[in-house]
Write an enzyme that holds these catalytic residues in place. Structure first.
Site, PDB file in Angstrom:
ATOM      1  CB  VAL A  96      -0.396   0.300   1.559  1.00 30.40           C
ATOM      2  CG1 VAL A  96      -1.499   0.968   1.354  1.00 30.40           C
ATOM      3  CG2 VAL A  96      -1.598  -1.670   1.314  1.00 30.40           C
ATOM      4  N   GLY A 104      -6.722   1.108   6.079  1.00 35.05           N
ATOM      5  CA  GLY A 104      -6.853  -0.178   6.691  1.00 35.05           C
ATOM      6  C   GLY A 104      -7.083  -0.734   5.182  1.00 35.05           C
ATOM      7  N   GLY A 106      -4.375  -2.457   3.644  1.00 31.31           N
ATOM      8  CA  GLY A 106      -3.701  -3.575   3.907  1.00 31.31           C
ATOM      9  C   GLY A 106      -4.244  -4.368   4.362  1.00 31.31           C
ATOM     10  CG  ASN A 133       8.263  -4.781   7.205  1.00 31.04           C
ATOM     11  OD1 ASN A 133       8.171  -3.532   8.184  1.00 31.04           O
ATOM     12  ND2 ASN A 133       8.370  -4.117   5.856  1.00 31.04           N
ATOM     13  CE1 TYR A 140       1.373  -8.421   6.345  1.00 31.39           C
ATOM     14  CE2 TYR A 140       3.709  -9.279   6.759  1.00 31.39           C
ATOM     15  CZ  TYR A 140       2.402  -8.725   6.143  1.00 31.39           C
ATOM     16  OH  TYR A 140       3.308  -8.052   4.876  1.00 31.39           O
TER      17      TYR A 140
END
Length: 170
Positions: A96, A104, A106, A133, A140
């Site tokens: 993104v 939002g 992603g 990252n 995630y």
């Protein structure tokens, strides 16, 4: 699946990429590679992508649009789990644009991949993330992803791949 995947974000929609998106997909790939400090490794061209995505159909792409402007993408393909005895989805890239993060998008792209996986009776959705990252890792984990720390990724490429194919390794 429909042309557009509904989201709960006003003015944001997700659609499957078409041939006309080929240049856009390459642009997103290069933006992602630049973010990951890997731009020098991108050798993909419009011709290579077109052949891979729209002729051979080796992968698929969904594109997120905000106010009808593309702001991100996810490139994915099927792999197979022998243990599950069924196909899975593998997410190669999720990106993104930085100016649109926090919207939002992603999460919506990941959710769309989850829906695609369920609709196609896939057993799971897998992807890799660079260790440095941290913001993506936390993102995630919030989505319910579990790191597979006990696995090591291996790769054979370039001359080593040619040697392997010719039985010259080892």
């Amino acid at each position: 699946m429909k042309n557009y995947i509904n989201t709960n974000i006003p003015n944001f929609k997700i659609r499957f990429a078409t041939k006309e998106d080929n240049n856009l997909i390459l642009t997103f790939i290069k933006e992602l590679a630049d973010y990951e400090n890997l731009l020098s490794e991108v050798v993909a061209t419009e011709e290579i992508l077109y052949e891979s995505l729209f002729v051979k159909k080796q992968a698929e792409v969904i594109i997120g649009e905000y106010n009808n402007e593309p702001i991100g993408f996810a490139l994915f393909f099927h792999n197979f789990s022998t243990f599950l005895g069924k196909a899975n989805l593998y997410l190669e890239d999720l990106y993104v644009r930085p100016s649109m993060r926090g919207l939002g998008a992603g999460k919506a792209l990941l959710s769309a991949l989850g829906k695609i996986a369920i609709d196609r009776d896939c057993g799971r959705l897998d992807w890799w993330c660079l260790d440095w990252n941290k913001s993506s890792i936390e993102f995630y984990k919030k989505m319910g992803a579990i790191p597979m720390d006990e696995w090591t990724v291996y790769r054979v490429e370039n001359q080593a791949l040619i040697d392997l194919a010719n039985g010259l390794n080892g």
